[in-house]
Write a protein that holds these residues in place. Structure first.
Motif, PDB file in Angstrom:
ATOM      1  N   HIS A 182       0.870  -1.182   0.000  1.00  0.00           N
ATOM      2  CA  HIS A 182       0.000   0.000   0.000  1.00  0.00           C
ATOM      3  C   HIS A 182       0.902   1.225   0.000  1.00  0.00           C
ATOM      4  O   HIS A 182       1.570   1.515   0.993  1.00  0.00           O
ATOM      5  N   ASN A 183       0.941   1.912  -1.137  1.00  0.00           N
ATOM      6  CA  ASN A 183       1.805   3.089  -1.305  1.00  0.00           C
ATOM      7  C   ASN A 183       3.267   2.755  -1.008  1.00  0.00           C
ATOM      8  O   ASN A 183       3.935   3.431  -0.225  1.00  0.00           O
ATOM      9  N   GLU A 184       3.761   1.701  -1.633  1.00  0.00           N
ATOM     10  CA  GLU A 184       5.144   1.261  -1.436  1.00  0.00           C
ATOM     11  C   GLU A 184       5.938   1.327  -2.737  1.00  0.00           C
ATOM     12  O   GLU A 184       6.867   0.536  -2.948  1.00  0.00           O
ATOM     13  N   GLY A 185       5.616   2.284  -3.614  1.00  0.00           N
ATOM     14  CA  GLY A 185       6.247   2.347  -4.919  1.00  0.00           C
ATOM     15  C   GLY A 185       7.762   2.398  -4.863  1.00  0.00           C
ATOM     16  O   GLY A 185       8.456   1.736  -5.649  1.00  0.00           O
ATOM     17  N   ALA A 186       8.322   3.174  -3.937  1.00  0.00           N
ATOM     18  CA  ALA A 186       9.775   3.329  -3.871  1.00  0.00           C
ATOM     19  C   ALA A 186      10.476   2.066  -3.404  1.00  0.00           C
ATOM     20  O   ALA A 186      11.695   1.913  -3.628  1.00  0.00           O
ATOM     21  N   ASN A 187       9.753   1.139  -2.776  1.00  0.00           N
ATOM     22  CA  ASN A 187      10.383  -0.074  -2.252  1.00  0.00           C
ATOM     23  C   ASN A 187      10.332  -1.247  -3.223  1.00  0.00           C
ATOM     24  O   ASN A 187      11.000  -2.261  -2.980  1.00  0.00           O
ATOM     25  N   ILE A 188       9.561  -1.144  -4.306  1.00  0.00           N
ATOM     26  CA  ILE A 188       9.367  -2.297  -5.191  1.00  0.00           C
ATOM     27  C   ILE A 188      10.675  -2.733  -5.843  1.00  0.00           C
ATOM     28  O   ILE A 188      11.055  -3.917  -5.781  1.00  0.00           O
ATOM     29  N   ALA A 189      11.392  -1.806  -6.471  1.00  0.00           N
ATOM     30  CA  ALA A 189      12.636  -2.171  -7.162  1.00  0.00           C
ATOM     31  C   ALA A 189      13.702  -2.689  -6.202  1.00  0.00           C
ATOM     32  O   ALA A 189      14.304  -3.751  -6.462  1.00  0.00           O
ATOM     33  N   PRO A 190      14.010  -2.007  -5.073  1.00  0.00           N
ATOM     34  CA  PRO A 190      14.999  -2.548  -4.145  1.00  0.00           C
ATOM     35  C   PRO A 190      14.627  -3.927  -3.603  1.00  0.00           C
ATOM     36  O   PRO A 190      15.489  -4.792  -3.422  1.00  0.00           O
ATOM     37  N   LEU A 191      13.330  -4.141  -3.354  1.00  0.00           N
ATOM     38  CA  LEU A 191      12.896  -5.442  -2.858  1.00  0.00           C
ATOM     39  C   LEU A 191      13.147  -6.527  -3.896  1.00  0.00           C
ATOM     40  O   LEU A 191      13.698  -7.592  -3.574  1.00  0.00           O
TER      41      LEU A 191
END
Length: 328
Positions: free
Chosen positions: A13-22
């Motif tokens: 939920h509103n985690e766009g900035a974490n998708i690529a690093p994850l």
């Protein structure tokens, strides 16, 4: 795609900035474990670019898919939707903020292959939390162990691996007010904990305010115990005994010393006290009645607006609770 051996469910939920690093950390680990895996993101009504970030990853790696809700339904419902869509022999649930280290999945799988049906991450350090928050967390586990149907391992959360048998049992539990930690313990099966240290959140902020955590804790106790209802029976009994004793005291005092002038302040205080007790008891009863009302309406747990990647191949007949509106 062949039926995956391992599925990873990630509510977002509103985690766009974490998708690529994850994904940079998670996908190589999955490739080391098995070549047949899938990642199912559950977009819980994000208002940022979370879904677009997932779509970009899915274009490069089709084994990464997503289920997008029509609105925000809450993390507990997102986990239920992930379990509906995950097809793996073993299913891992984790957060997207990298506080759940993806490297732990290898240890989870090792324990699973040893015969454990449920392998949960057990946090060993709460130094990042305030003393008040740690105190309330400890109190919650104590109360749940004392009054709940089952005991919860302290420090265990949603970060865990569940065998397919356990997943199928969880999918049959269609209650609306979900407390997943309790459901994991309720279904039983052979389980073990793996200690881990919670990492710092990379981007964004926590969605769990103190008010939401308190409400979540109350939901957990109410979902697995009727003590909040029964306790008012005991309180009422004690107040009745106290009132009889008080009446006897004043009767004897009147016979011995005569009648005193009634005190207005004491009368008002008594009325306010007992009115508060009554309102609190009605509020507890109302909480349970509200849960019954939510259950009898038989609404679906969630509404699916879009499916991406591998999740788009899941037949809607497999997910009877969801109403798919569009597929990608």
């Amino acid at each position: 795609m062949a039926s995956p051996q391992l599925s990873v469910i990630i509510p977002v939920h509103n985690e766009g900035a974490n998708i690529a690093p994850l994904c940079e950390r998670l996908l190589p680990i999955l490739n080391r474990i098995t070549s047949v895996w899938e990642v199912v993101f559950v977009d819980d009504g994000s208002r940022d670019d979370t879904l677009e970030r997932i779509r970009e990853v899915s274009r490069a790696e089709p084994r990464v898919g997503a289920v997008s809700f029509s609105r925000n339904f809450g993390k507990e419902i997102a986990i239920a939707a992930g379990l509906d869509h995950a097809q793996g022999d073993a299913v891992v649930i984790m957060d997207a903020d990298l506080q759940h280290p993806p490297e732990m999945i290898e240890t989870f799988v090792e324990r699973w292959r040893e015969g454990y049906m449920m392998v949960y991450g057990q946090r060993t350090d709460r130094s990042d939390e305030t003393r008040v928050k740690r105190g309330f967390a400890h109190l919650f586990y104590q109360l749940f162990a004392r009054f709940g149907e089952i005991a919860l391992p302290e420090g265990a959360g949603d970060f865990r691996l569940i065998d397919r048998k356990g997943v199928e049992v969880l999918r049959t539990l269609g209650e609306k007010a979900r407390f997943s930690k309790g459901l994991y313990a309720w279904i039983g099966f052979k389980a073990t904990g793996v200690p881990f240290v919670v990492e710092e959140r990379r981007f964004g902020t926590s969605k769990w305010s103190f008010r939401k955590l308190f409400r979540f804790a109350f939901d957990g106790i109410a979902a697995f115990s009727t003590v909040p209802l029964r306790i008012w029976t005991y309180i009422g009994f004690l107040i009745s005994i106290l009132s009889i004793a008080t009446a006897v005291f004043f009767m004897i005092r009147t016979l011995l010393f005569g009648t005193d002038l009634p005190g207005f302040p004491s009368l008002i205080v008594s009325i306010m006290f007992f009115s508060g007790i009554q309102l609190m008891s009605l509020g507890i009863v109302g909480e349970y009645v509200g849960r019954i009302f939510a259950e009898v309406k038989r609404r679906p747990l969630y509404v699916v607006a879009e499916r991406i990647g591998g999740a788009a191949e899941v037949s809607s007949s497999i997910v009877p609770e969801a109403y798919p509106l569009r597929r990608a």
